[in-house]
Design a protein around this motif. Structure first.
Motif, PDB file in Angstrom:
ATOM      1  N   ARG A 295       0.828  -1.208   0.000  1.00 47.55           N
ATOM      2  CA  ARG A 295       0.000   0.000   0.000  1.00 47.55           C
ATOM      3  C   ARG A 295       0.863   1.258   0.000  1.00 47.55           C
ATOM      4  NH1 ARG A 295      -4.374  -2.090   4.442  1.00 47.55           N
ATOM      5  NH2 ARG A 295      -6.067  -2.664   3.011  1.00 47.55           N
ATOM      6  N   LYS A 296       1.910   1.246   0.785  1.00 52.90           N
ATOM      7  CA  LYS A 296       2.794   2.415   0.859  1.00 52.90           C
ATOM      8  C   LYS A 296       3.396   2.716  -0.504  1.00 52.90           C
ATOM      9  CE  LYS A 296       6.747   4.232   3.450  1.00 52.90           C
ATOM     10  NZ  LYS A 296       7.754   3.939   4.509  1.00 52.90           N
TER      11      LYS A 296
ATOM     12  N   ALA B 219      -3.342   2.988  -3.209  1.00 46.30           N
ATOM     13  CA  ALA B 219      -3.341   2.122  -2.028  1.00 46.30           C
ATOM     14  C   ALA B 219      -4.743   1.705  -1.617  1.00 46.30           C
ATOM     15  CB  ALA B 219      -2.638   2.835  -0.868  1.00 46.30           C
TER      16      ALA B 219
END
Length: 224
Positions: free
Chosen positions: A202-203, A209
């Motif tokens: 996600r980062k 994300a």
């Protein structure tokens, strides 16, 4: 014949790992320091590196970083260490480790997970079409991911996780299913490995994300 390199300064553990793998038909070599490990890798590329973090001449993550960022990206790395805190796992995966085992460990589990890593690495799939979802572009053939035409760098495991979720778009995948699809095994207590990789993924996905939804108590779903 390819071999598995064990970078471990505790000789009893190194010999246990070597014996376990040799019983399965693997050739092994042992390095007791970062410098020795790097020297052996430069002489002959191993099939897999099993790496301790606490070594006499530094942190094993330095060797992991060396493998990932100095044109040796295809060598899979399994971290085998007494450092079991979540932050240690996150740092290991961030540096590109393919798996993470905490001491004390089960030799049987170690063997199964080594086989799973090597199976993933050697597995070749038939060419498949690229996936485009909004600004996100995933090419299974070149293992490239782009957001708004800008390429983002993922580890092999992060890419496989993203691909598994995207292919099942709209469906909930449990942590156990993701372990089996991405890592090639399911062991009780390793669901947090999935959570750690999802956070890292996600980062890196930034504005995309939110495409990966958490289904609390179950697993994850890629937005339909």
């Amino acid at each position: 014949m390819s071999y598995i390199l064990i970078v471990e300064d505790e000789q009893d553990i190194a010999r246990l790992v070597a014996r376990t793998l040799e019983k399965e038909g693997f050739k092994t070599r042992i390095a007791s320091s970062l410098a020795e490990g790097q020297e052996l890798i430069d002489k002959e590329i191993p099939e897999l590196v099993i790496l301790d973090l606490m070594l006499p001449d530094g942190n094993g993550l330095e060797l992991c970083k060396y493998l990932r960022f100095q044109e040796k990206t295809e060598i899979p790395v399994m971290i085998l260490t007494a450092k079991g805190e979540e932050i240690d796992r996150i740092l290991g995966f961030e540096m590109g480790a393919d798996d993470y085992i905490v001491k004390p460990f089960s030799p049987k589990e170690l063997s199964l997970r080594v086989k799973a890593i090597l199976k993933r690495v050697k597995q070749t799939e038939a060419p498949s079409a690229a996936i485009t979802i909004g600004p996100l572009y995933i090419d299974p053939n070149s293992m490239k991911v782009k957001i708004d035409k800008e390429e983002i760098k993922l580890t092999r495991t992060e890419f496989n996780l993203l691909l598994a979720l995207a292919k099942a778009k709209g469906k909930v995948l449990t942590r156990e299913i993701l372990l089996e699809k991405v890592w090639g095994y399911t062991f009780e207590g390793y669901a947090r490995t999935v959570d750690t990789h999802v956070r890292r993924l996600r980062k890196k996905l930034g504005p995309c994300a939110e495409m990966i939804e958490t289904v609390w108590g179950i697993g994850y779903r890629f937005k339909d």
